[in-house]
Design a protein around this motif. Structure first.
Motif, PDB file in Angstrom:
ATOM      1  N   UNK A  60      62.734  23.650  57.899  1.00 32.02           N
ATOM      2  CA  UNK A  60      61.937  22.569  58.473  1.00 32.02           C
ATOM      3  C   UNK A  60      61.702  22.801  59.968  1.00 32.02           C
ATOM      4  N   UNK A  61      62.685  23.362  60.635  1.00 28.88           N
ATOM      5  CA  UNK A  61      62.564  23.583  62.082  1.00 28.88           C
ATOM      6  C   UNK A  61      61.397  24.517  62.394  1.00 28.88           C
ATOM      7  N   UNK A  62      61.081  25.410  61.426  1.00 26.88           N
ATOM      8  CA  UNK A  62      59.995  26.376  61.651  1.00 26.88           C
ATOM      9  C   UNK A  62      58.629  25.709  61.594  1.00 26.88           C
ATOM     10  N   UNK A  63      58.588  24.491  61.029  1.00 34.29           N
ATOM     11  CA  UNK A  63      57.317  23.759  61.006  1.00 34.29           C
ATOM     12  C   UNK A  63      57.137  22.982  62.305  1.00 34.29           C
ATOM     13  N   UNK A  64      58.158  22.926  63.108  1.00 41.21           N
ATOM     14  CA  UNK A  64      58.122  22.137  64.346  1.00 41.21           C
ATOM     15  C   UNK A  64      57.998  22.998  65.597  1.00 41.21           C
ATOM     16  N   UNK A  65      58.494  24.230  65.531  1.00 38.03           N
ATOM     17  CA  UNK A  65      58.490  25.078  66.734  1.00 38.03           C
ATOM     18  C   UNK A  65      58.526  26.551  66.332  1.00 38.03           C
ATOM     19  N   UNK A  66      57.837  27.390  67.122  1.00 31.36           N
ATOM     20  CA  UNK A  66      57.878  28.834  66.857  1.00 31.36           C
ATOM     21  C   UNK A  66      59.124  29.412  67.517  1.00 31.36           C
ATOM     22  N   UNK A  67      59.496  30.622  67.088  1.00 27.52           N
ATOM     23  CA  UNK A  67      60.652  31.292  67.704  1.00 27.52           C
ATOM     24  C   UNK A  67      60.365  31.543  69.179  1.00 27.52           C
ATOM     25  N   UNK A  68      59.113  31.884  69.475  1.00 28.60           N
ATOM     26  CA  UNK A  68      58.774  32.213  70.862  1.00 28.60           C
ATOM     27  C   UNK A  68      58.858  30.987  71.773  1.00 28.60           C
ATOM     28  N   UNK A  69      58.320  29.851  71.284  1.00 27.88           N
ATOM     29  CA  UNK A  69      58.383  28.647  72.119  1.00 27.88           C
ATOM     30  C   UNK A  69      59.824  28.166  72.290  1.00 27.88           C
ATOM     31  N   UNK A  70      60.601  28.271  71.199  1.00 27.92           N
ATOM     32  CA  UNK A  70      61.992  27.809  71.270  1.00 27.92           C
ATOM     33  C   UNK A  70      62.860  28.762  72.107  1.00 27.92           C
ATOM     34  N   UNK A  71      62.375  29.980  72.324  1.00 26.09           N
ATOM     35  CA  UNK A  71      63.126  31.118  72.872  1.00 26.09           C
ATOM     36  C   UNK A  71      64.109  31.634  71.827  1.00 26.09           C
ATOM     37  N   UNK A  72      64.944  30.745  71.287  1.00 26.79           N
ATOM     38  CA  UNK A  72      65.754  31.071  70.120  1.00 26.79           C
ATOM     39  C   UNK A  72      65.679  29.856  69.202  1.00 26.79           C
ATOM     40  N   UNK A  73      65.133  30.051  67.975  1.00 27.29           N
ATOM     41  CA  UNK A  73      65.051  28.911  67.049  1.00 27.29           C
ATOM     42  C   UNK A  73      66.347  28.884  66.241  1.00 27.29           C
ATOM     43  N   UNK A  74      67.257  28.058  66.706  1.00 27.87           N
ATOM     44  CA  UNK A  74      68.626  28.042  66.196  1.00 27.87           C
ATOM     45  C   UNK A  74      69.056  26.607  65.943  1.00 27.87           C
ATOM     46  N   UNK A  75      69.716  26.379  64.807  1.00 30.14           N
ATOM     47  CA  UNK A  75      70.429  25.120  64.626  1.00 30.14           C
ATOM     48  C   UNK A  75      71.901  25.428  64.835  1.00 30.14           C
ATOM     49  N   UNK A  76      72.462  24.819  65.865  1.00 35.14           N
ATOM     50  CA  UNK A  76      73.855  25.130  66.183  1.00 35.14           C
ATOM     51  C   UNK A  76      74.785  24.231  65.387  1.00 35.14           C
ATOM     52  N   UNK A  77      75.981  24.716  65.151  1.00 30.47           N
ATOM     53  CA  UNK A  77      76.990  23.951  64.426  1.00 30.47           C
ATOM     54  C   UNK A  77      78.024  23.440  65.418  1.00 30.47           C
ATOM     55  N   UNK A  78      78.100  22.119  65.486  1.00 30.75           N
ATOM     56  CA  UNK A  78      78.999  21.496  66.460  1.00 30.75           C
ATOM     57  C   UNK A  78      80.209  20.919  65.735  1.00 30.75           C
ATOM     58  N   UNK A  79      81.382  21.304  66.180  1.00 31.59           N
ATOM     59  CA  UNK A  79      82.612  20.811  65.554  1.00 31.59           C
ATOM     60  C   UNK A  79      82.675  19.279  65.665  1.00 31.59           C
ATOM     61  N   UNK A  80      82.860  18.581  64.528  1.00 31.15           N
ATOM     62  CA  UNK A  80      82.901  17.106  64.579  1.00 31.15           C
ATOM     63  C   UNK A  80      84.007  16.576  65.502  1.00 31.15           C
TER      64      UNK A  80
END
Ligand code: GTQ
Length: 347
Positions: A60-80
């Motif tokens: 879904x993130x790829x429909x919202x932003x390109x890799x180039x615009x994001x610089x890095x299109x990453x969903x990070x995992x944050x420890x709860x």
């Protein structure tokens, strides 16, 4: 040691502590036990991210932003247990990076060290310090600190990998620097496969003078790793506490492949379960293939391909394989070893 101070003295002490506050001072004896604990109590918690559950969000993130615009299109995992920190453990970062065919993640460099562990797809490359490497599922790839790097994709299906960085360690030392390259891609000066040919075959160029901070091999292909892992059961029984556990090494000196992040891979044959074990390094596990689970106390975390699980440091755990289970893992162990802090315990 155990005296019972008079009520009047307790009142005077409290007043004294308050008096110290505006001077930016405090009495150590009110804090000693917390400051110097008898054993580690890691801030992060045990947790597992299901890849099947995470993948749709990544797409879904790829429909919202390109890799180039994001610089890095990453969903990070944050420890709860570490909300707001962007960290998966108190010393490590983890993210899922998506690159679509034809996309480029632009060239930059930073003082944080990065690893990639490839989860799916083929045909994408990362260019690191003048050399491209094409990435396949299960490959372990290193981006040493302060090397120019960009990612590109010449294949025809989405490519996903796990990014592991030492971001919290670098920020602890207040050592973070970043630069963008002045064009989207940085120059490639050597053919793909050069590093593996020179340094990754048990040979070494005579007279080669290398910094041993990072391994000169920057892609450890899964095809080779897998062959090595699955050869081990022919020669003997697995270690009862770890299974067939191997570490990625720097061929120059036999040390760890990276200076701050220790990387390992293990095989647990079908039906095998480890005896309880703990170590001071909070560890990120990635299920490469097979299936099983990890028990941390009475908490059970399922492991299916590409699932990610955290075992907090100094927590007793066992690993269980339902189908030949291959687990990649990374942690700050190498940094702890250098500082004389690493401890492990087998039960
Ligand atoms: O690919 O260089 O997940 O710089 C976070 C920071 C990936 C990368 C991340 C980065 C990168």
């Amino acid at each position: 040691m155990t005296t019972n101070p008079a009520p009047d003295l307790l009142t005077r002490r409290d007043a004294f502590y308050r008096e110290l506050e505006p001077h930016a001072m405090a009495a150590l004896w009110t804090r000693l036990r917390k400051l110097i604990p008898s054993e580690p109590t890691p801030a992060g918690v045990a947790h597992r991210w299901s890849y099947a559950a995470a993948r749709p969000y990544l797409m879904e993130s790829a429909m919202l932003i390109s890799a180039e615009e994001a610089e890095r299109r990453v969903l990070l995992m944050e420890n709860p247990g570490l909300p707001g920190t962007s960290c998966i453990t108190s010393t490590m970062y983890a993210g899922l990076q998506l690159l679509l065919p034809g996309e480029v993640a632009p060239a930059h460099r930073h003082t944080q060290s990065a690893l990639r562990f490839i989860l799916e797809g083929s045909g994408a490359y990362t260019a690191v310090d003048g050399e491209k490497t094409y990435m396949e599922p299960g490959d372990f790839v290193i981006t040493p600190a302060w090397t120019w790097h960009h990612h590109g994709h010449e294949g025809n299906a989405p490519m996903v990998w796990l990014d592991g960085l030492d971001i919290p360690i670098v920020s602890f030392f207040n050592g973070g620097f970043r630069e963008e390259f002045d064009s989207v891609v940085s120059p490639v000066t050597r053919p793909a496969g050069d590093a593996l040919a020179r340094y990754g075959t048990g040979l070494m160029p005579v007279g080669y003078q290398a910094s041993t901070l990072n391994s000169p091999v920057f892609n450890y292909p899964y095809a080779r790793t897998r062959e090595a892992l699955f050869a081990l059961p022919h020669a003997g029984a697995p270690d009862p506490h770890t299974g067939y556990l191997m570490r990625y090494t720097n061929p120059v000196d036999g040390g760890w492949a990276m200076p701050t992040i220790a990387t390992m891979i293990r095989l647990l044959p079908t039906g095998f379960a480890t005896l309880p074990y703990r170590s001071t390094d909070s560890t990120v596990f990635v299920c490469v293939e097979g299936s099983g689970h990890v028990m941390i106390g009475d908490q059970r975390l399922e492991l299916a391909p590409h699932d990610i699980a955290i075992v907090p440091g100094w927590s007793r755990y066992t690993l269980h394989a339902s189908q030949d289970l291959v687990l990649f893992s990374y942690s700050d162990r190498v940094a702890q070893e250098k500082l004389g802090l690493f401890r492990e315990q087998r039960f």
